[in-house]
Design a protein around this motif. Structure first.
Motif, PDB file in Angstrom:
ATOM      1  N   SER A 172      39.085  73.687  66.352  1.00 22.30           N
ATOM      2  CA  SER A 172      39.957  72.514  66.465  1.00 22.30           C
ATOM      3  C   SER A 172      39.531  71.417  65.497  1.00 22.30           C
ATOM      4  N   LEU A 173      38.232  71.158  65.426  1.00 26.64           N
ATOM      5  CA  LEU A 173      37.736  70.141  64.501  1.00 26.64           C
ATOM      6  C   LEU A 173      37.976  70.550  63.058  1.00 26.64           C
ATOM      7  N   SER A 174      37.900  71.832  62.769  1.00 28.44           N
ATOM      8  CA  SER A 174      38.170  72.311  61.406  1.00 28.44           C
ATOM      9  C   SER A 174      39.625  72.077  61.026  1.00 28.44           C
ATOM     10  N   ILE A 175      40.542  72.305  61.967  1.00 31.28           N
ATOM     11  CA  ILE A 175      41.966  72.077  61.693  1.00 31.28           C
ATOM     12  C   ILE A 175      42.231  70.593  61.455  1.00 31.28           C
ATOM     13  N   ILE A 176      41.641  69.730  62.279  1.00 30.79           N
ATOM     14  CA  ILE A 176      41.813  68.291  62.098  1.00 30.79           C
ATOM     15  C   ILE A 176      41.228  67.854  60.751  1.00 30.79           C
ATOM     16  N   SER A 177      40.078  68.407  60.389  1.00 35.40           N
ATOM     17  CA  SER A 177      39.451  68.077  59.100  1.00 35.40           C
ATOM     18  C   SER A 177      40.323  68.546  57.937  1.00 35.40           C
ATOM     19  N   ALA A 178      40.944  69.715  58.078  1.00 36.76           N
ATOM     20  CA  ALA A 178      41.834  70.215  57.026  1.00 36.76           C
ATOM     21  C   ALA A 178      43.040  69.299  56.856  1.00 36.76           C
ATOM     22  N   ALA A 179      43.565  68.786  57.965  1.00 40.11           N
ATOM     23  CA  ALA A 179      44.689  67.844  57.884  1.00 40.11           C
ATOM     24  C   ALA A 179      44.263  66.552  57.196  1.00 40.11           C
ATOM     25  N   LEU A 180      43.059  66.066  57.522  1.00 41.26           N
ATOM     26  CA  LEU A 180      42.538  64.856  56.874  1.00 41.26           C
ATOM     27  C   LEU A 180      42.382  65.070  55.369  1.00 41.26           C
ATOM     28  N   LEU A 181      41.811  66.201  54.984  1.00 43.89           N
ATOM     29  CA  LEU A 181      41.604  66.495  53.568  1.00 43.89           C
ATOM     30  C   LEU A 181      42.929  66.607  52.826  1.00 43.89           C
ATOM     31  N   THR A 182      43.900  67.255  53.442  1.00 45.75           N
ATOM     32  CA  THR A 182      45.223  67.378  52.823  1.00 45.75           C
ATOM     33  C   THR A 182      45.857  66.010  52.645  1.00 45.75           C
ATOM     34  N   GLY A 183      45.714  65.139  53.662  1.00 49.77           N
ATOM     35  CA  GLY A 183      46.252  63.791  53.560  1.00 49.77           C
ATOM     36  C   GLY A 183      45.584  62.969  52.475  1.00 49.77           C
ATOM     37  N   PHE A 184      44.327  63.276  52.169  1.00 50.98           N
ATOM     38  CA  PHE A 184      43.631  62.584  51.081  1.00 50.98           C
ATOM     39  C   PHE A 184      44.109  63.077  49.717  1.00 50.98           C
ATOM     40  N   LEU A 185      44.335  64.383  49.592  1.00 49.48           N
ATOM     41  CA  LEU A 185      44.676  64.971  48.302  1.00 49.48           C
ATOM     42  C   LEU A 185      46.136  64.792  47.929  1.00 49.48           C
ATOM     43  N   LYS A 230      54.185  64.461  53.912  1.00 46.61           N
ATOM     44  CA  LYS A 230      53.840  65.414  54.964  1.00 46.61           C
ATOM     45  C   LYS A 230      53.492  66.776  54.361  1.00 46.61           C
ATOM     46  N   THR A 231      52.622  66.726  53.349  1.00 45.69           N
ATOM     47  CA  THR A 231      52.201  67.964  52.690  1.00 45.69           C
ATOM     48  C   THR A 231      51.530  68.906  53.673  1.00 45.69           C
ATOM     49  N   TRP A 232      50.686  68.368  54.538  1.00 41.95           N
ATOM     50  CA  TRP A 232      50.029  69.219  55.536  1.00 41.95           C
ATOM     51  C   TRP A 232      51.063  69.921  56.413  1.00 41.95           C
ATOM     52  N   CYS A 233      52.024  69.164  56.900  1.00 40.37           N
ATOM     53  CA  CYS A 233      53.028  69.716  57.815  1.00 40.37           C
ATOM     54  C   CYS A 233      53.897  70.768  57.128  1.00 40.37           C
ATOM     55  N   ASN A 234      54.268  70.529  55.885  1.00 35.91           N
ATOM     56  CA  ASN A 234      55.242  71.382  55.220  1.00 35.91           C
ATOM     57  C   ASN A 234      54.637  72.587  54.505  1.00 35.91           C
ATOM     58  N   TYR A 235      53.344  72.530  54.183  1.00 37.23           N
ATOM     59  CA  TYR A 235      52.765  73.598  53.373  1.00 37.23           C
ATOM     60  C   TYR A 235      51.619  74.344  54.041  1.00 37.23           C
ATOM     61  N   PHE A 236      50.907  73.719  54.957  1.00 30.38           N
ATOM     62  CA  PHE A 236      49.683  74.328  55.472  1.00 30.38           C
ATOM     63  C   PHE A 236      49.670  74.545  56.986  1.00 30.38           C
ATOM     64  N   CYS A 237      50.282  73.663  57.745  1.00 35.50           N
ATOM     65  CA  CYS A 237      50.155  73.724  59.200  1.00 35.50           C
ATOM     66  C   CYS A 237      50.771  75.001  59.771  1.00 35.50           C
TER      67      CYS A 237
END
Length: 455
Positions: free
Chosen positions: A172-185, A189-196
């Motif tokens: 769960s923490l890894s998924i949240i961290s991945a969303a944070l990293l995507t939001g930085f890069l 809604k890149t995380w929502c549309n491409y990775f989630c």
């Protein structure tokens, strides 16, 4: 449904849900209290180990009192989500999703990466959040990428995450961290549309619209559906950065009809049904009976890491030598491949049957097939989802009743084989064209009104 709620209020809602999720994650590391509700002396508790007499691969499984974190999450929280999606719609979930907030945190606190662009006319330098190119491999294969991530997550659930509390917390923490990293890069809604991975589930259960989904081409709101926005003193303003073409957050119906003929979309719809069948079916193939799943003992099974290399199948009273770490992904892969073949085969038969009608539409034909696949996936999920904790009949009846309402909504309250049915894709296109013409006429009147001669 929530499109008109101010963004500031929705930020509070998303923050509350994210805090609740983080609290649950913390309880997975340390929870000295909830195990008291599962002891054998608590016979009235639905979580008591006194109710667990489970045979797994011909041997009775010993069960000890356990912390409730994993069971609450997998058998109560997760089964609620599809019901929420199909009733309140895509836009409602996108506005309350805690992972969406996690991906927005870098922008909210000023840590988001920006790219600089020079305006040709003025020479001014404009800072904009970078977005993934629409011609990139990731953009062209986003459906397969997200389904692949979902497949990996489901396999990890079966093998470890269902049971091991620390593994679930780390995941769960890894998924949240991945969303944070995507939001930085990247912006928007890149995380929502491409990775989630959950984006696959959201679109299958809602597109082209949930039961209570709003229709922006009817009411012409300033900020439609779950479009990116930010609060200001004068009210919400749009914050779209164009991270994806035909964004479902702006107009889900238009986004759906624009890609309905994409083979990726159809393949993922059909494979998703197999993923559900394979996931729940594996509990039977592993234990040799359904009692293992319906008891919920898989949420707190002892020695889960050692069992990865033990037999992964138990059929006809015999344990097969294939280890569980190989048997689980193999089962899901076979189920997905089989459902893909079944879906494509039934699609061909249905297209051949519809070819007898003069007014046939390829988009409508595919839409019917996708709606049947989504409806089947939803009902299959509620045959099993939440059953270890909730009442079997109540959970399935509630899910199937709501799915029937959604199913009728997808066909305009008409049967999918009705000869008088309106092509909803053409109807949506006409509505969007009328909306565009209306906006243009309004703009011309506003510009032209000061130039009218005084009488």
């Amino acid at each position: 449904m929530l499109s008109s709620v101010p963004e500031r209020k929705m930020l509070y809602v998303r923050s509350l849900l994210l805090v609740a999720w983080l609290t649950l994650i913390m309880s997975l590391f340390w929870d000295p209290y909830s195990a008291g509700l599962t002891g054998p002396v608590k016979e009235t508790s639905p979580f008591s180990v006194a109710h667990h007499a489970v045979i797994v691969q011909g041997v009775e499984l010993r069960v000890e009192p356990y912390a409730l974190g994993t069971r609450v999450f997998w058998t109560i929280v997760i089964p609620i989500m599809p019901l929420f999606l199909i009733v309140f719609g895509y836009e409602a979930w996108r506005r309350v999703c805690p992972l969406s907030l996690a991906s927005q945190i870098p922008g909210l606190i000023g840590l988001q990466r920006y790219s600089r662009k020079v305006e040709r006319r003025t020479g001014a330098i404009r800072k904009t959040p970078p977005v993934i190119s629409r011609q990139s491999w990731l953009a062209r294969n986003s459906w397969y990428v997200q389904f692949g991530l979902l497949f990996i997550g489901i396999v990890a659930r079966i093998l470890v995450i269902n049971t091991d509390r620390k593994a679930m917390a780390i995941a769960s923490l890894s998924i949240i961290s991945a969303a944070l990293l995507t939001g930085f890069l990247w912006g928007g809604k890149t995380w929502c549309n491409y990775f989630c991975p959950a984006n696959i589930v959201q679109k299958i259960y809602t597109a082209p619209g949930g039961i209570l989904e709003s229709h922006p081409h009817h009411f012409r709101p300033k900020l439609p559906q779950s479009m990116c926005r930010k609060p200001t003193a004068e009210g919400d303003i749009g914050a779209c950065v164009g991270c994806v073409a035909n964004c479902g957050d702006i107009d889900l119906q238009r986004a759906y009809w624009s890609v309905v003929l994409d083979p990726q979309l159809r393949n993922v719809y059909y494979m998703f049904f197999g993923l559900i069948i394979g996931f729940y079916g594996y509990y039977y193939l592993y234990a040799g009976n359904w009692g293992y799943y319906f008891s919920g003992v898989w949420t707190h099974e002892e020695g889960i890491w050692e069992k990865l290399h033990q037999p992964g199948f138990y059929l006809f009273g015999q344990a097969w030598r294939m280890p569980k770490i190989c048997a689980a992904p193999l089962t899901l892969a076979i189920a997905c491949t089989s459902s893909l073949g079944l879906g494509c085969g039934l699609e061909k038969l249905y297209r051949r049957w519809r070819s007898r009608h003069i007014s046939r539409s390829e988009k409508l034909t595919i839409h019917h097939c996708l709606a049947v696949a989504a409806w089947s996936s939803f009902n299959c999920f509620y045959l099993f989802g939440g059953q270890p904790t909730s009442s079997y009949c109540l959970s399935w009846l509630a899910g199937s009743s709501i799915s029937l309402l959604w199913y009728r909504a997808q066909f305009g309250c008409a049967a999918p084989f009705s000869k008088t049915q309106v092509d909803t894709s053409r109807k949506a296109g006409r509505e969007q064209l009328a909306d565009a013409v209306g906006r243009l006429a309004l703009r011309e009147r506003q510009i032209g009104s000061p130039l009218q001669p005084a009488l």
